[in-house]
Motif scaffolding. Structure first.
Motif, PDB file in Angstrom:
ATOM      1  N   MET A   1       0.821  -1.191   0.000  1.00 45.70           N
ATOM      2  CA  MET A   1       0.000   0.000   0.000  1.00 45.70           C
ATOM      3  C   MET A   1       0.862   1.252   0.000  1.00 45.70           C
ATOM      4  O   MET A   1       0.444   2.276  -0.465  1.00 45.70           O
ATOM      5  CB  MET A   1      -0.934  -0.032   1.198  1.00 45.70           C
ATOM      6  N   GLN A   2       2.086   1.150   0.500  1.00 47.36           N
ATOM      7  CA  GLN A   2       2.951   2.309   0.514  1.00 47.36           C
ATOM      8  C   GLN A   2       3.223   2.820  -0.887  1.00 47.36           C
ATOM      9  O   GLN A   2       3.227   4.013  -1.116  1.00 47.36           O
ATOM     10  CB  GLN A   2       4.265   1.972   1.214  1.00 47.36           C
ATOM     11  N   SER A   3       3.437   1.918  -1.848  1.00 52.72           N
ATOM     12  CA  SER A   3       3.687   2.370  -3.211  1.00 52.72           C
ATOM     13  C   SER A   3       2.445   3.017  -3.807  1.00 52.72           C
ATOM     14  O   SER A   3       2.546   3.955  -4.576  1.00 52.72           O
ATOM     15  CB  SER A   3       4.159   1.211  -4.084  1.00 52.72           C
ATOM     16  N   SER A   4       1.261   2.531  -3.446  1.00 60.84           N
ATOM     17  CA  SER A   4       0.032   3.158  -3.920  1.00 60.84           C
ATOM     18  C   SER A   4      -0.072   4.572  -3.384  1.00 60.84           C
ATOM     19  O   SER A   4      -0.469   5.488  -4.090  1.00 60.84           O
ATOM     20  CB  SER A   4      -1.191   2.354  -3.473  1.00 60.84           C
ATOM     21  N   ARG A   5       0.281   4.739  -2.126  1.00 61.59           N
ATOM     22  CA  ARG A   5       0.245   6.064  -1.523  1.00 61.59           C
ATOM     23  C   ARG A   5       1.158   7.002  -2.288  1.00 61.59           C
ATOM     24  O   ARG A   5       0.783   8.107  -2.613  1.00 61.59           O
ATOM     25  CB  ARG A   5       0.677   6.005  -0.052  1.00 61.59           C
ATOM     26  N   GLY A   6       2.347   6.528  -2.599  1.00 64.21           N
ATOM     27  CA  GLY A   6       3.289   7.353  -3.336  1.00 64.21           C
ATOM     28  C   GLY A   6       2.772   7.745  -4.705  1.00 64.21           C
ATOM     29  O   GLY A   6       3.040   8.834  -5.196  1.00 64.21           O
ATOM     30  N   ALA A   7       2.015   6.876  -5.309  1.00 70.76           N
ATOM     31  CA  ALA A   7       1.507   7.126  -6.648  1.00 70.76           C
ATOM     32  C   ALA A   7       0.440   8.203  -6.686  1.00 70.76           C
ATOM     33  O   ALA A   7       0.285   8.862  -7.695  1.00 70.76           O
ATOM     34  CB  ALA A   7       0.949   5.829  -7.246  1.00 70.76           C
ATOM     35  N   TRP A   8      -0.303   8.400  -5.616  1.00 74.14           N
ATOM     36  CA  TRP A   8      -1.368   9.400  -5.686  1.00 74.14           C
ATOM     37  C   TRP A   8      -1.208  10.521  -4.681  1.00 74.14           C
ATOM     38  O   TRP A   8      -1.286  11.680  -5.046  1.00 74.14           O
ATOM     39  CB  TRP A   8      -2.751   8.764  -5.564  1.00 74.14           C
ATOM     40  N   LEU A   9      -0.921  10.241  -3.445  1.00 80.44           N
ATOM     41  CA  LEU A   9      -0.828  11.303  -2.451  1.00 80.44           C
ATOM     42  C   LEU A   9       0.422  12.149  -2.635  1.00 80.44           C
ATOM     43  O   LEU A   9       0.354  13.375  -2.628  1.00 80.44           O
ATOM     44  CB  LEU A   9      -0.873  10.709  -1.043  1.00 80.44           C
ATOM     45  N   ASP A  10       1.557  11.507  -2.831  1.00 82.48           N
ATOM     46  CA  ASP A  10       2.804  12.247  -2.978  1.00 82.48           C
ATOM     47  C   ASP A  10       2.846  13.083  -4.256  1.00 82.48           C
ATOM     48  O   ASP A  10       3.640  14.007  -4.366  1.00 82.48           O
ATOM     49  CB  ASP A  10       4.002  11.293  -2.943  1.00 82.48           C
ATOM     50  N   ASN A  11       1.993  12.754  -5.209  1.00 81.63           N
ATOM     51  CA  ASN A  11       1.958  13.512  -6.461  1.00 81.63           C
ATOM     52  C   ASN A  11       0.825  14.537  -6.489  1.00 81.63           C
ATOM     53  O   ASN A  11       0.451  15.033  -7.543  1.00 81.63           O
ATOM     54  CB  ASN A  11       1.828  12.550  -7.647  1.00 81.63           C
ATOM     55  N   GLY A  12       0.282  14.845  -5.314  1.00 84.75           N
ATOM     56  CA  GLY A  12      -0.716  15.903  -5.233  1.00 84.75           C
ATOM     57  C   GLY A  12      -2.142  15.473  -5.509  1.00 84.75           C
ATOM     58  O   GLY A  12      -2.983  16.298  -5.841  1.00 84.75           O
ATOM     59  N   TYR A  13      -2.436  14.183  -5.378  1.00 83.49           N
ATOM     60  CA  TYR A  13      -3.781  13.681  -5.608  1.00 83.49           C
ATOM     61  C   TYR A  13      -4.327  13.052  -4.325  1.00 83.49           C
ATOM     62  O   TYR A  13      -4.432  11.827  -4.217  1.00 83.49           O
ATOM     63  CB  TYR A  13      -3.802  12.643  -6.735  1.00 83.49           C
ATOM     64  N   PRO A  14      -4.676  13.884  -3.358  1.00 82.27           N
ATOM     65  CA  PRO A  14      -5.195  13.330  -2.104  1.00 82.27           C
ATOM     66  C   PRO A  14      -6.573  12.708  -2.324  1.00 82.27           C
ATOM     67  O   PRO A  14      -7.528  13.405  -2.612  1.00 82.27           O
ATOM     68  CB  PRO A  14      -5.266  14.536  -1.171  1.00 82.27           C
ATOM     69  N   THR A  15      -6.648  11.405  -2.243  1.00 78.07           N
ATOM     70  CA  THR A  15      -7.871  10.672  -2.502  1.00 78.07           C
ATOM     71  C   THR A  15      -8.328   9.979  -1.223  1.00 78.07           C
ATOM     72  O   THR A  15      -7.535   9.326  -0.555  1.00 78.07           O
ATOM     73  CB  THR A  15      -7.636   9.613  -3.601  1.00 78.07           C
ATOM     74  N   THR A  16      -9.597  10.130  -0.915  1.00 82.46           N
ATOM     75  CA  THR A  16     -10.148   9.468   0.260  1.00 82.46           C
ATOM     76  C   THR A  16     -10.231   7.968   0.028  1.00 82.46           C
ATOM     77  O   THR A  16     -10.603   7.517  -1.052  1.00 82.46           O
ATOM     78  CB  THR A  16     -11.558  10.017   0.564  1.00 82.46           C
TER      79      THR A  16
END
Length: 79
Positions: A1-16
């Motif tokens: 799940m950490q890589s998924s987080r990096g793919a969206w949150l770290d790139n400015g796409y905060p998704t619930t």
């Protein structure tokens, strides 16, 4: 799940993220601690986690369910 987080949150796409909780999970005395640990481990803001429960889950033990939901809400988790 950490890589998924990096793919969206770290790139400015905060998704619930929505997670359905069963009555068994909701009434687990370790739930709040486990959720807190995972949020820290994944560096996920609590505000991006939405926990969904059914009325049946709450009615299994309303007092414990309310206590658990209140503690989760105090972390910033939406319900």
């Amino acid at each position: 799940m950490q890589s998924s987080r990096g793919a969206w949150l770290d790139n400015g796409y905060p998704t619930t993220i929505a997670v359905n909780l069963s009555a068994r999970c909701l009434l687990d005395p370790l739930l709040v601690e486990q959720v807190t640990d995972l949020l820290h481990e994944l560096r996920l803001p609590a505000t991006l986690l939405r926990l969904e429960v059914t009325e049946t889950a709450v009615m299994a033990n309303p007092t414990l369910a309310l206590t658990t939901l209140t503690r989760l809400h105090e972390l910033g988790i939406a319900g």
